[in-house]
Design an enzyme around this catalytic site. Sequence first.
Site, PDB file in Angstrom:
ATOM      1  CB  SER A  42      -0.905  -0.017   1.241  1.00  0.00           C
ATOM      2  OG  SER A  42      -1.391   1.264   1.478  1.00  0.00           O
ATOM      3  CB  ILE A  45       0.531   1.721   4.605  1.00  0.00           C
ATOM      4  CG1 ILE A  45      -0.959   1.525   4.835  1.00  0.00           C
ATOM      5  CG2 ILE A  45       1.316   1.328   5.849  1.00  0.00           C
ATOM      6  CD1 ILE A  45      -1.369   0.084   5.106  1.00  0.00           C
ATOM      7  CD  GLU A  52      18.935   5.168   5.013  1.00  0.00           C
ATOM      8  OE1 GLU A  52      18.148   5.339   4.082  1.00  0.00           O
ATOM      9  OE2 GLU A  52      19.607   6.084   5.528  1.00  0.00           O
ATOM     10  CB  ALA A  53      24.044   0.358   8.794  1.00  0.00           C
ATOM     11  CE  LYS A  81      28.347  -1.506   9.354  1.00  0.00           C
ATOM     12  NZ  LYS A  81      27.037  -2.004   9.787  1.00  0.00           N
ATOM     13  CG  LEU A 336      10.642  -4.176  10.423  1.00  0.00           C
ATOM     14  CD1 LEU A 336      10.146  -2.763  10.139  1.00  0.00           C
ATOM     15  CD2 LEU A 336      11.706  -4.153  11.512  1.00  0.00           C
ATOM     16  CD  GLU A 345      27.736  -5.348  15.959  1.00  0.00           C
ATOM     17  OE1 GLU A 345      28.018  -5.333  14.759  1.00  0.00           O
ATOM     18  OE2 GLU A 345      28.554  -5.097  16.862  1.00  0.00           O
TER      19      GLU A 345
HETATM   20  C1  LIG Z   1      14.815   2.706  13.866  1.00  0.00           C
HETATM   21  C2  LIG Z   1      15.202   1.572  12.973  1.00  0.00           C
HETATM   22  C3  LIG Z   1      16.490   1.518  12.431  1.00  0.00           C
HETATM   23  C4  LIG Z   1      16.872   0.433  11.628  1.00  0.00           C
HETATM   24  N1  LIG Z   1      18.147   0.368  11.132  1.00  0.00           N
HETATM   25  C5  LIG Z   1      18.535  -0.737  10.442  1.00  0.00           C
HETATM   26  C6  LIG Z   1      19.857  -0.868   9.939  1.00  0.00           C
HETATM   27  O1  LIG Z   1      20.682   0.026  10.056  1.00  0.00           O
HETATM   28  N2  LIG Z   1      20.178  -2.008   9.294  1.00  0.00           N
HETATM   29  C7  LIG Z   1      19.287  -3.032   9.107  1.00  0.00           C
HETATM   30  O2  LIG Z   1      19.646  -4.084   8.560  1.00  0.00           O
HETATM   31  N3  LIG Z   1      18.009  -2.890   9.511  1.00  0.00           N
HETATM   32  C8  LIG Z   1      17.624  -1.788  10.169  1.00  0.00           C
HETATM   33  N4  LIG Z   1      16.328  -1.663  10.579  1.00  0.00           N
HETATM   34  C9  LIG Z   1      15.355  -2.673  10.172  1.00  0.00           C
HETATM   35  C10 LIG Z   1      14.944  -2.420   8.724  1.00  0.00           C
HETATM   36  O3  LIG Z   1      14.428  -1.127   8.589  1.00  0.00           O
HETATM   37  C11 LIG Z   1      13.880  -3.434   8.308  1.00  0.00           C
HETATM   38  O4  LIG Z   1      14.335  -4.736   8.578  1.00  0.00           O
HETATM   39  C12 LIG Z   1      13.621  -3.350   6.829  1.00  0.00           C
HETATM   40  O5  LIG Z   1      13.335  -2.041   6.443  1.00  0.00           O
HETATM   41  C13 LIG Z   1      12.466  -4.250   6.452  1.00  0.00           C
HETATM   42  O6  LIG Z   1      11.263  -3.692   6.811  1.00  0.00           O
HETATM   43  P1  LIG Z   1       9.944  -4.430   6.332  1.00  0.00           P
HETATM   44  O7  LIG Z   1       9.971  -4.553   4.860  1.00  0.00           O
HETATM   45  O8  LIG Z   1       9.799  -5.662   7.136  1.00  0.00           O
HETATM   46  O9  LIG Z   1       8.776  -3.452   6.816  1.00  0.00           O
HETATM   47  P2  LIG Z   1       8.240  -2.063   6.205  1.00  0.00           P
HETATM   48  O10 LIG Z   1       9.297  -1.244   5.599  1.00  0.00           O
HETATM   49  O11 LIG Z   1       7.438  -1.445   7.317  1.00  0.00           O
HETATM   50  O12 LIG Z   1       7.270  -2.493   5.047  1.00  0.00           O
HETATM   51  C14 LIG Z   1       5.986  -2.966   5.298  1.00  0.00           C
HETATM   52  C15 LIG Z   1       5.225  -3.045   4.005  1.00  0.00           C
HETATM   53  O13 LIG Z   1       3.950  -3.588   4.272  1.00  0.00           O
HETATM   54  C16 LIG Z   1       2.953  -2.789   3.647  1.00  0.00           C
HETATM   55  N5  LIG Z   1       1.714  -2.878   4.406  1.00  0.00           N
HETATM   56  C17 LIG Z   1       1.531  -2.796   5.752  1.00  0.00           C
HETATM   57  N6  LIG Z   1       0.222  -2.903   6.043  1.00  0.00           N
HETATM   58  C18 LIG Z   1      -0.427  -3.093   4.857  1.00  0.00           C
HETATM   59  C19 LIG Z   1      -1.783  -3.254   4.491  1.00  0.00           C
HETATM   60  N7  LIG Z   1      -2.760  -3.244   5.388  1.00  0.00           N
HETATM   61  N8  LIG Z   1      -2.067  -3.385   3.188  1.00  0.00           N
HETATM   62  C20 LIG Z   1      -1.095  -3.393   2.236  1.00  0.00           C
HETATM   63  N9  LIG Z   1       0.194  -3.246   2.528  1.00  0.00           N
HETATM   64  C21 LIG Z   1       0.530  -3.079   3.824  1.00  0.00           C
HETATM   65  C22 LIG Z   1       3.544  -1.388   3.639  1.00  0.00           C
HETATM   66  O14 LIG Z   1       2.943  -0.591   2.662  1.00  0.00           O
HETATM   67  C23 LIG Z   1       4.997  -1.707   3.317  1.00  0.00           C
HETATM   68  O15 LIG Z   1       5.144  -1.849   1.919  1.00  0.00           O
HETATM   69  C24 LIG Z   1      15.931  -0.575  11.346  1.00  0.00           C
HETATM   70  C25 LIG Z   1      14.626  -0.479  11.841  1.00  0.00           C
HETATM   71  C26 LIG Z   1      14.265   0.573  12.643  1.00  0.00           C
HETATM   72  C27 LIG Z   1      12.870   0.644  13.174  1.00  0.00           C
END
Ligand SMILES: Cc1cc2nc3c(=O)[nH]c(=O)nc-3n(C[C@H](O)[C@H](O)[C@H](O)COP(=O)(O)OP(=O)(O)OC[C@H]3O[C@@H](n4cnc5c(N)ncnc54)[C@H](O)[C@@H]3O)c2cc1C
Length: 506
Positions: A42, A45, A52-53, A81, A336, A345
């Site tokens: 979405s 959302i 980014e590391a 890095k 996540l 790390e």
């Molecule tokens: C503060 C912070 C710092 C971080 N720093 C690092 C780092 O330095 N190195 C590292 O390896 N990792 C880091 N991470 C973790 C990293 O950001 C995540 O592992 C990575 O971005 C993967 O996120 P994701 O795809 O699981 O979730 P998200 O990026 O949240 O993506 C979720 C997806 O689901 C979709 N979605 C959600 N609900 C719905 C719905 N109802 N209908 C349709 N779509 C939906 C959204 O649109 C989105 O596309 C960090 C995380 C945080 C919170």
Amino acid sequence: MNQQQIIQSIIIAGGGTAGWMAAAKLSQHFKNMAIKIVVIESSEIGTVGVGEATIPTLRRFYQSLGMTDIEVIRKTSATIKLGIEFKDWYQPDSSFIHPFGLFGHDANGIRFHHYWMKLREAGDPSALEEYSLAIAMARANKFSLPQENPASPLAIFDWALHFDASLFGKLMRDYALENGVSHVDAKINAVNVNSDNGFVHSLTLDDGRELSADLFIDCTGFRGLLISDALKTGYVNWSQWLLCDRAIAVQSMLVGDAQARTISKAHIAGWQWKIPLQHRQGNGHVYSSNFISDEYAEQILLQHIDGEVLHSPRQFRFIPGRRAQAWNKNCIALGLAAGFLEPLESTSIALIETGIEKICGSFAKPFYNQEKIDYFNQVTATEWERIRDFIIAHYKLNQRDDSEFWRYCRGMSIPDSLQQKISAYHERGDLLHYPWEIFHPDSWLAIYSGFNNYPKQYNKNVDRINSHYLQESLTAMRQSIAETVANFPTHKEFIVQNRAQHSVFE
Ligand SMILES: Cc1cc2nc3c(=O)[nH]c(=O)nc-3n(C[C@H](O)[C@H](O)[C@H](O)COP(=O)(O)OP(=O)(O)OC[C@H]3O[C@@H](n4cnc5c(N)ncnc54)[C@H](O)[C@@H]3O)c2cc1C
């Protein structure tokens, strides 16, 4: 569930880093198996927008898709890095680096640090970090690609990237779409579960469509729309050991030369990251809400940013831990949605990679059964626990006395698996390496020595070597590293050669 479940279609729910990495790799893996893959995300959302590391495993991931380092550096506005510098973690005004590389030269089946300890006890002032090429490069802010077949272990190091997460997501998406993945931009309004067997049957979208599949990959971020909301999979909470439960992130203008290392600076109840890209810097403060307020945490962050801040800070709340079952019924959680360990790390994206690798390993043929699920869950749990322990060690070993947070961390009880590791090192100088552990013994050594933690005694077999010869050998190692680094280009020169179009590097 003993019978084989055949898969002909997969829905990846979520298009963040996890969703598009999974789509890219699975489209390659299932290419000849006629499996339909759809990503639903979405744009309303959006994604979490941080992360980014990375660690070097990420390079292996994109290389397996046929992408080169230089291509990815250009397309994601990345910098190099070589490791992480931990400032003020051991004590205020201290600094050590966890490099992606080795320390010294092991000999006669004995790890290098035993030789170094013997000389140290004899009064040699050289620091362990002087025997690491990666640290010497990081401190000098220089970079050259590693030799393919180095003649000496002293020349061995690895490297990773700091990249723009949204540009990396786009790279993965382009690859997936070119490889036949379908893309739906819509909000998932409902997850429909089959009342007979508890499997996810379909997803209802806000445009009225209902999409079904045989296997669902939940990449919907912290919420875990499928794995948690619909399937009610439990969560293993590790907040008794990992006290940080919030983060504030903000981007700023890059000031000065980008460093070829992530900076992690300890503060009163947490720590701050600085991640340089070619066109900006990422900053964030990870902290414990039990010890400081959100307002104070934000104030600390903003006080410690060098360049102009580019937007209002964003806050994140999380519970450290992992999903009790990463694979439940016909749903696998990645990213996540599978859990969260603070980014100390940079391991979240690495855990996405290992999750995807295990999915590919589970589907050499397009079917699965409970045995595969159980194995997947067992290995996943172990991988997460290993990283958990590594992160806890950073807190447990601190010697700061300036705040309640750090004193608490030092005094807290720790998991047995970590206690055994620390004791083996302390008693005998052994660097244990458990199965499914991402971090190698030299990474542990970097952390132990960074916190001024040394074994009670060195391995006495070291005494078989003549002390004078030992002294000369270690001096030669230090000189070799210093001479090698002196001849390397600067990090800036390397990036200018390989920069992105919109880079501020020139
Ligand atoms: C503060 C912070 C710092 C971080 N720093 C690092 C780092 O330095 N190195 C590292 O390896 N990792 C880091 N991470 C973790 C990293 O950001 C995540 O592992 C990575 O971005 C993967 O996120 P994701 O795809 O699981 O979730 P998200 O990026 O949240 O993506 C979720 C997806 O689901 C979709 N979605 C959600 N609900 C719905 C719905 N109802 N209908 C349709 N779509 C939906 C959204 O649109 C989105 O596309 C960090 C995380 C945080 C919170």
